[in-house]
Motif scaffolding. Structure first.
Motif, PDB file in Angstrom:
ATOM      1  N   ALA A  96      35.614  14.184 -31.177  1.00  0.00           N
ATOM      2  CA  ALA A  96      34.695  14.979 -30.349  1.00  0.00           C
ATOM      3  C   ALA A  96      33.921  14.110 -29.364  1.00  0.00           C
ATOM      4  CB  ALA A  96      33.710  15.708 -31.263  1.00  0.00           C
ATOM      5  N   MET A  97      33.806  14.574 -28.135  1.00  0.00           N
ATOM      6  CA  MET A  97      32.995  13.895 -27.120  1.00  0.00           C
ATOM      7  C   MET A  97      32.145  14.929 -26.383  1.00  0.00           C
ATOM      8  SD  MET A  97      31.759  11.307 -25.672  1.00  0.00           S
ATOM      9  CE  MET A  97      32.413  10.078 -26.777  1.00  0.00           C
ATOM     10  N   ASP A  98      31.435  15.766 -27.170  1.00  0.00           N
ATOM     11  CA  ASP A  98      30.474  16.684 -26.556  1.00  0.00           C
ATOM     12  C   ASP A  98      29.103  16.035 -26.460  1.00  0.00           C
ATOM     13  OD1 ASP A  98      31.933  19.147 -26.046  1.00  0.00           O
ATOM     14  OD2 ASP A  98      32.272  19.135 -28.207  1.00  0.00           O
ATOM     15  N   GLN A  99      28.818  15.131 -27.408  1.00  0.00           N
ATOM     16  CA  GLN A  99      27.578  14.359 -27.364  1.00  0.00           C
ATOM     17  C   GLN A  99      27.959  12.878 -27.465  1.00  0.00           C
ATOM     18  OE1 GLN A  99      25.029  14.647 -30.838  1.00  0.00           O
ATOM     19  NE2 GLN A  99      26.753  15.179 -32.172  1.00  0.00           N
ATOM     20  N   PRO A 100      27.085  11.963 -27.021  1.00  0.00           N
ATOM     21  CA  PRO A 100      27.431  10.540 -27.131  1.00  0.00           C
ATOM     22  C   PRO A 100      27.786  10.189 -28.577  1.00  0.00           C
ATOM     23  CG  PRO A 100      25.477  10.828 -25.772  1.00  0.00           C
ATOM     24  CD  PRO A 100      25.780  12.175 -26.379  1.00  0.00           C
ATOM     25  N   LEU A 101      28.741   9.268 -28.727  1.00  0.00           N
ATOM     26  CA  LEU A 101      29.208   8.945 -30.077  1.00  0.00           C
ATOM     27  C   LEU A 101      28.197   8.083 -30.826  1.00  0.00           C
ATOM     28  CD1 LEU A 101      31.492   9.153 -32.106  1.00  0.00           C
ATOM     29  CD2 LEU A 101      32.613   7.217 -30.976  1.00  0.00           C
ATOM     30  N   GLY A 102      27.669   7.081 -30.150  1.00  0.00           N
ATOM     31  CA  GLY A 102      26.681   6.212 -30.783  1.00  0.00           C
ATOM     32  C   GLY A 102      25.272   6.590 -30.361  1.00  0.00           C
TER      33      GLY A 102
ATOM     34  N   VAL B 219      31.235   8.381 -23.914  1.00  0.00           N
ATOM     35  CA  VAL B 219      29.854   7.935 -23.708  1.00  0.00           C
ATOM     36  C   VAL B 219      29.331   7.404 -25.046  1.00  0.00           C
ATOM     37  CG1 VAL B 219      27.532   8.681 -23.036  1.00  0.00           C
ATOM     38  CG2 VAL B 219      29.542   9.697 -21.932  1.00  0.00           C
ATOM     39  N   GLY B 220      28.745   6.210 -25.022  1.00  0.00           N
ATOM     40  CA  GLY B 220      28.243   5.611 -26.253  1.00  0.00           C
ATOM     41  C   GLY B 220      29.375   5.281 -27.214  1.00  0.00           C
ATOM     42  N   ASP B 221      30.512   4.898 -26.660  1.00  0.00           N
ATOM     43  CA  ASP B 221      31.724   4.696 -27.458  1.00  0.00           C
ATOM     44  C   ASP B 221      32.023   3.203 -27.602  1.00  0.00           C
ATOM     45  OD1 ASP B 221      34.168   4.662 -28.647  1.00  0.00           O
ATOM     46  OD2 ASP B 221      35.258   5.581 -26.982  1.00  0.00           O
ATOM     47  N   GLY B 222      31.401   2.576 -28.584  1.00  0.00           N
ATOM     48  CA  GLY B 222      31.626   1.148 -28.815  1.00  0.00           C
ATOM     49  C   GLY B 222      32.680   0.888 -29.878  1.00  0.00           C
ATOM     50  N   THR B 223      33.621   1.813 -30.061  1.00  0.00           N
ATOM     51  CA  THR B 223      34.556   1.679 -31.195  1.00  0.00           C
ATOM     52  C   THR B 223      35.380   0.388 -31.135  1.00  0.00           C
ATOM     53  OG1 THR B 223      36.044   3.139 -29.990  1.00  0.00           O
ATOM     54  CG2 THR B 223      34.832   4.113 -31.804  1.00  0.00           C
ATOM     55  N   THR B 224      35.721  -0.074 -29.918  1.00  0.00           N
ATOM     56  CA  THR B 224      36.527  -1.304 -29.838  1.00  0.00           C
ATOM     57  C   THR B 224      35.790  -2.481 -30.460  1.00  0.00           C
ATOM     58  OG1 THR B 224      37.734  -0.586 -27.881  1.00  0.00           O
ATOM     59  CG2 THR B 224      37.569  -2.970 -28.220  1.00  0.00           C
TER      60      THR B 224
ATOM     61  N   ARG C 136      28.251   8.401 -36.975  1.00  0.00           N
ATOM     62  CA  ARG C 136      29.462   8.916 -36.328  1.00  0.00           C
ATOM     63  C   ARG C 136      30.279   7.827 -35.645  1.00  0.00           C
ATOM     64  NH1 ARG C 136      28.267  12.029 -32.283  1.00  0.00           N
ATOM     65  NH2 ARG C 136      26.118  11.345 -32.262  1.00  0.00           N
ATOM     66  N   LEU C 137      29.603   6.869 -34.980  1.00  0.00           N
ATOM     67  CA  LEU C 137      30.339   5.790 -34.302  1.00  0.00           C
ATOM     68  C   LEU C 137      31.112   4.953 -35.323  1.00  0.00           C
ATOM     69  CD1 LEU C 137      31.059   3.891 -31.992  1.00  0.00           C
ATOM     70  CD2 LEU C 137      28.741   2.937 -32.101  1.00  0.00           C
ATOM     71  N   ALA C 138      30.463   4.633 -36.425  1.00  0.00           N
ATOM     72  CA  ALA C 138      31.135   3.862 -37.483  1.00  0.00           C
ATOM     73  C   ALA C 138      32.301   4.661 -38.069  1.00  0.00           C
ATOM     74  CB  ALA C 138      30.136   3.491 -38.574  1.00  0.00           C
ATOM     75  N   GLU C 139      32.101   5.970 -38.231  1.00  0.00           N
ATOM     76  CA  GLU C 139      33.156   6.822 -38.811  1.00  0.00           C
ATOM     77  C   GLU C 139      34.418   6.787 -37.946  1.00  0.00           C
ATOM     78  OE1 GLU C 139      32.089  10.984 -38.858  1.00  0.00           O
ATOM     79  OE2 GLU C 139      34.089  11.588 -39.493  1.00  0.00           O
ATOM     80  N   VAL C 140      34.251   6.926 -36.622  1.00  0.00           N
ATOM     81  CA  VAL C 140      35.426   6.931 -35.739  1.00  0.00           C
ATOM     82  C   VAL C 140      36.089   5.548 -35.730  1.00  0.00           C
ATOM     83  CG1 VAL C 140      36.244   7.240 -33.363  1.00  0.00           C
ATOM     84  CG2 VAL C 140      34.586   8.847 -34.327  1.00  0.00           C
ATOM     85  N   ALA C 141      35.262   4.489 -35.656  1.00  0.00           N
ATOM     86  CA  ALA C 141      35.830   3.135 -35.651  1.00  0.00           C
ATOM     87  C   ALA C 141      36.629   2.881 -36.929  1.00  0.00           C
ATOM     88  CB  ALA C 141      34.712   2.105 -35.500  1.00  0.00           C
ATOM     89  N   LEU C 142      36.084   3.335 -38.044  1.00  0.00           N
ATOM     90  CA  LEU C 142      36.751   3.140 -39.336  1.00  0.00           C
ATOM     91  C   LEU C 142      38.078   3.911 -39.380  1.00  0.00           C
ATOM     92  CD1 LEU C 142      36.191   1.715 -42.010  1.00  0.00           C
ATOM     93  CD2 LEU C 142      35.029   3.776 -42.799  1.00  0.00           C
TER      94      LEU C 142
END
Ligand code: URA
Length: 448
Positions: A251-257, A100-105, A280-286
């Motif tokens: 982690a996916m307990d709360q939305p990433l972005g 949820v809220g995972d725009g990493t791509t 957090r979203l930037a951290e995972v994408a990186l």
């Protein structure tokens, strides 16, 4: 009994009794099921009921790692495979198990392309509480995701990355089995998920595969240990097929972005790429991009890859690649300069404030995803249409301090009633604690 010597009930019984099937038997079963779906009058046709019984027997008794590997080969062999050998530079693919809220791509793909890697990313649509990259991209006016294999390769060669829909000719058996698993409560099997995910990655042709295996209440895998097992099996399948493969557990307990909803998530990604990486979203994408770059290029380790990518991100190189990718796929590239004006906007916006002070203890990802879907951002059936403009803009995350009256979310809705319902539901799902809550870790593990 057929020419191959198999009987469907006997294969189902083998699984029911905890036995193991080899690749030949699994291949026979799967091709018989596809033949049955296509209406071919062959003696090997496997009915939907038989395939459902087989899957359920396997989910309950468990599939072995050897069966997961064999099933992956069977799925890959059911269709065509992309040939990326004509692309100049190392090729990387990434896959998230859904969140949820995972725009990493939308962040990692242009970032990797900016570093000289080629990325042909075939993505999916959102279903249930999870979002889908194709729905996000289609909120950009004019952008096409249904590209031919020639178009995929041309955009990847010119821009460095392309994000589009999987063609019908790639892993047709996975599509058929996934549709059946979805309606027979047989999705939640580590081996079936691993073979489904990895068949699509292997058929997409990249030399390096980075997986983002989500763990937590908003993911298929409820905890980090289960996610580690899935990650390990996926990596084993990838390496067994001769690819470089690494899996992050996140982690996916709360939305990433902070955005949950299609246009809101695109706008967030553009905003993030317009400044040095933060959040957090930037951290995972990186981390996804750094893992991909260090495995693909061979001349840089993980820390070196991360440093290079932070520099390129901060210099605006990834945003420029995203702009060119959007244009090459027919979309309005102005979205990268003026997202608020180019992207569709919901007619009603409603701010919700905290009733009590304290620390945010929980923003449950699944419930937030379901709320956004109920506003129209997602679908409960594959044929549903999504509303690109609606969703939730979160202003707080777990561990943030709030006072009574602090704005916690903005609801973007089609009408006043929908906004009222979503606002009331959000108040119920947000948990605030009297005691201080430390911000939870986002990157939980790396499996190589
Ligand atoms: N994603 C997939 O592609 N396949 C599964 O089985 C589950 C999640």
């Amino acid at each position: 009994m057929t020419a191959a010597g198999y009987r469907v009930p006997a294969l189902i019984a083998t699984k029911r009794d905890g036995g193991e099937l080899d690749e030949e038997a699994l291949g026979w079963l799967v091709s018989g099921y596809l033949a049955g779906l296509e209406g071919d009058a062959v003696d090997a046709a496997v009915s939907e009921g038989q395939m459902a019984a087989f899957l359920m027997a396997g989910v309950v008794r468990g599939f072995t790692a050897a069966e997961a590997l064999a099933l992956t080969h069977v799925l890959v062999d059911s269709g065509e495979q992309l040939d990326l050998s004509g692309l100049d530079g190392p090729t990387v693919d990434k896959h998230s198990t859904g969140g949820v809220g995972d725009g990493t791509t939308l962040l990692a793909a242009p970032l990797l392309a900016a570093a000289g890697v080629r990325l042909v990313k075939l993505s999916g649509r959102g279903l249930g509480h999870t979002g889908g990259t194709l729905d996000k991209l289609e909120s950009i006016p004019g952008l096409r995701v249904d590209l031919t294999p020639d178009e995929l390769l041309r955009v990847a060669a010119e821009v460095g990355c392309v994000v589009a829909a999987q063609t019908d000719r790639l892993v047709p058996a996975d599509r058929a089995l996934y549709a059946l698993r979805d309606v027979t409560a047989t999705v939640e099997s580590t081996a079936l998920i691993a073979s489904s995910v990895m068949s699509k990655k292997l058929a997409s042709g990249a030399g390096t595969i980075v997986l983002d295996v989500k763990a937590g209440s908003g993911a298929f895998m409820p905890d980090a240990d289960a996610a580690r097992v899935l990650a390990g099996l996926c990596v084993r399948i990838g390496v067994g097929a001769g690819r470089r493969c690494v899996a992050l557990v996140t982690a996916m307990d709360q939305p990433l972005g902070t955005g949950v909803g299609n246009a809101l998530e695109v706008a967030e990604c553009v905003r993030l790429l317009s400044a040095p990486p933060a959040g957090r979203l930037a951290e995972v994408a990186l981390e996804i991009a750094a893992a991909g770059l260090s495995h693909a290029r061979g001349d840089v380790d993980l820390d070196g890859a991360r440093d290079e990518l932070v520099r390129r991100w901060a210099a605006g190189e990834a945003l420029e690649v995203l702009r060119r990718m959007v244009a090459a796929q027919g979309g309005d590239a102005e979205v990268c300069e003026r997202p608020g004006e180019v992207l569709p906007r919901a007619p009603v916006r409603r701010d919700v404030t905290a009733a009590a002070g304290g620390w945010v203890a929980s923003v449950p990802a699944r419930a937030v995803g379901e709320l956004a879907a109920a506003l129209g951002a997602g679908r409960t059936r594959k044929q549903d249409r999504v509303d690109p403009a609606v969703g939730l803009q979160l202003h707080v995350a777990v561990g943030d301090p709030v006072d009574p009256g602090t704005r916690v979310v903005t609801v973007h809705a089609r009408d006043e009633d929908a906004a009222d319902r979503a606002a009331a539901a959000f108040v119920d799902l947000l948990a605030v604690s009297d005691a201080e809550i430390p911000p939870p870790a986002t990157l939980l593990d790396v499996v190589t």
